[in-house]
Design a protein around this motif. Structure first.
Motif, PDB file in Angstrom:
ATOM      1  N   ALA A 165      -9.040  -5.468   0.047  1.00 37.71           N
ATOM      2  CA  ALA A 165      -8.714  -5.199   1.756  1.00 37.71           C
ATOM      3  C   ALA A 165      -7.345  -5.127   1.892  1.00 37.71           C
ATOM      4  N   ILE A 166      -6.599  -6.072   1.583  1.00 36.93           N
ATOM      5  CA  ILE A 166      -5.198  -6.383   1.572  1.00 36.93           C
ATOM      6  C   ILE A 166      -4.324  -4.966   1.037  1.00 36.93           C
ATOM      7  N   LEU A 167      -4.670  -4.573   0.126  1.00 32.07           N
ATOM      8  CA  LEU A 167      -4.100  -3.148  -0.511  1.00 32.07           C
ATOM      9  C   LEU A 167      -4.443  -2.091   0.292  1.00 32.07           C
ATOM     10  N   LEU A 168      -5.584  -2.038   0.781  1.00 30.58           N
ATOM     11  CA  LEU A 168      -5.943  -0.756   1.635  1.00 30.58           C
ATOM     12  C   LEU A 168      -5.295  -0.802   3.059  1.00 30.58           C
ATOM     13  N   GLY A 169      -5.193  -1.966   3.663  1.00 29.52           N
ATOM     14  CA  GLY A 169      -4.453  -2.504   4.746  1.00 29.52           C
ATOM     15  C   GLY A 169      -2.750  -1.929   4.479  1.00 29.52           C
ATOM     16  N   ILE A 170      -2.404  -2.295   3.432  1.00 30.55           N
ATOM     17  CA  ILE A 170      -0.739  -1.894   3.039  1.00 30.55           C
ATOM     18  C   ILE A 170      -0.686  -0.361   3.139  1.00 30.55           C
ATOM     19  N   GLY A 171      -1.725   0.258   2.407  1.00 32.86           N
ATOM     20  CA  GLY A 171      -1.503   1.709   2.283  1.00 32.86           C
ATOM     21  C   GLY A 171      -1.796   2.625   3.510  1.00 32.86           C
ATOM     22  N   ILE A 172      -2.708   2.157   4.284  1.00 32.01           N
ATOM     23  CA  ILE A 172      -2.976   2.831   5.632  1.00 32.01           C
ATOM     24  C   ILE A 172      -1.764   2.490   6.784  1.00 32.01           C
ATOM     25  N   GLY A 173      -1.495   1.331   6.474  1.00 31.50           N
ATOM     26  CA  GLY A 173      -0.294   0.853   7.359  1.00 31.50           C
ATOM     27  C   GLY A 173       0.950   1.727   7.091  1.00 31.50           C
ATOM     28  N   THR A 174       1.359   2.002   5.910  1.00 31.86           N
ATOM     29  CA  THR A 174       2.624   2.633   5.540  1.00 31.86           C
ATOM     30  C   THR A 174       2.538   4.263   5.869  1.00 31.86           C
ATOM     31  N   VAL A 175       1.167   4.565   5.938  1.00 31.34           N
ATOM     32  CA  VAL A 175       0.952   6.077   6.178  1.00 31.34           C
ATOM     33  C   VAL A 175       1.000   6.097   7.952  1.00 31.34           C
ATOM     34  N   ASN A 176       0.358   5.043   8.486  1.00 31.87           N
ATOM     35  CA  ASN A 176       0.818   5.095   9.895  1.00 31.87           C
ATOM     36  C   ASN A 176       2.076   4.749  10.441  1.00 31.87           C
ATOM     37  N   VAL A 177       3.052   4.342   9.620  1.00 28.60           N
ATOM     38  CA  VAL A 177       4.328   4.256  10.006  1.00 28.60           C
ATOM     39  C   VAL A 177       4.902   5.520  10.125  1.00 28.60           C
TER      40      VAL A 177
END
Length: 270
Positions: A165-177
């Protein structure tokens, strides 16, 4: 040297030269401290509110179903069932949302030559990882205080689910930036999108009870498989098949896309 018997003046010692790694760690440390102070205030209570907010979200959901006496579809404890679904989704959603807001909130810092855009993102990631872990500890502590045993039957499966869940949050968050660099209105759009994901991810029900054709479509949502991953740690007999490779690769691919966009697209816009 001394003149006419006067003692010589001592020259100030030169400051020790820091290595590149030490300088970078100091920059990250300063960014993390500034991030925490500007977002949470100068007191510990401000940070405590941020840590406790996801916990309040989880227990509000648990309380609603407990007071309505809604039985859990599996297992004996409705609190464990709903918490095991809500916590991994909230970890992913809160982390991806806060990382998305990191650049817009700290853009002036990038005017300093020592601070790069990726440094701001990494600092926010580290703060959110610590906050997410503390929130998880608080949820388990409250369950213990209520007389509920929060220990999973298979701890390794549950813990790796939370890490995914942490990995997915990091990945999606970086794309959102990167998306925010082009469409600042995406901040509101992502909140609405997350509401849909939350409702359909299986926090309050078991998606595998749906018709096979609908369930197969739901499985493309990585949040659905995150919840099933964590719940397998609590209910090893749950009749689901988690595609671990799909969830991990979804997170890693999102992270790679976000980093590439930050390197070759967003920096040119700055």
């Amino acid at each position: 040297m001394s003149y006419q018997g006067q003692p010589a003046l001592a020259l100030p010692e030169a400051a020790p030269r820091l290595s590149a790694t030490e300088s970078y760690l100091r920059v990250l440390h300063a960014l993390m401290l500034r991030d925490m102070r500007t977002r949470f205030g100068a007191s510990y209570w401000g940070y405590a509110v941020v840590v406790l907010w996801p916990c309040a979200h989880v227990f509000m959901l648990v309380a609603i179903f407990y007071l309505r006496k809604v039985p859990a579809p599996i297992g004996e404890s409705s609190s464990i069932f709903f918490a095991s679904g809500a916590v991994p989704v909230l970890i992913y959603q809160y982390m991806s949302r806060e990382v998305m807001k990191a650049v817009s909130a700290n853009r002036p810092l990038t005017y300093y030559p020592q601070v790069k855009l990726i440094d701001v993102i990494i600092a926010r990631l580290l703060v959110e990882i610590v906050s997410g872990c503390l929130s998880l500890i608080v949820v388990m502590a409250i369950l213990v205080a209520l007389g509920i045993d929060p220990r999973p039957a298979e701890p390794f499966t549950a813990v790796t689910g939370f890490l995914a869940a942490i990995l997915l949050g990091i990945g999606i968050g970086t794309v959102n930036v990167c998306v925010m660099a082009y469409f600042p209105q995406w901040a509101l759009g992502y909140v609405l999108f997350n509401i849909v994901i939350y409702i359909t991810s299986g926090v309050m029900f078991l998606p595998n009870y749906l018709p096979e054709q609908i369930y197969a479509i739901f499985k493309y949502n990585p949040a659905v498989q995150l919840i099933e991953w964590v719940r397998l740690g609590y209910y090893p007999t749950l009749d689901v098949q988690v595609d671990y490779f799909y969830v991990i690769m979804f997170g890693l691919t999102s992270l790679c896309i976000g980093l590439l966009m930050e390197r070759f697209v967003v920096r040119k816009l700055s």
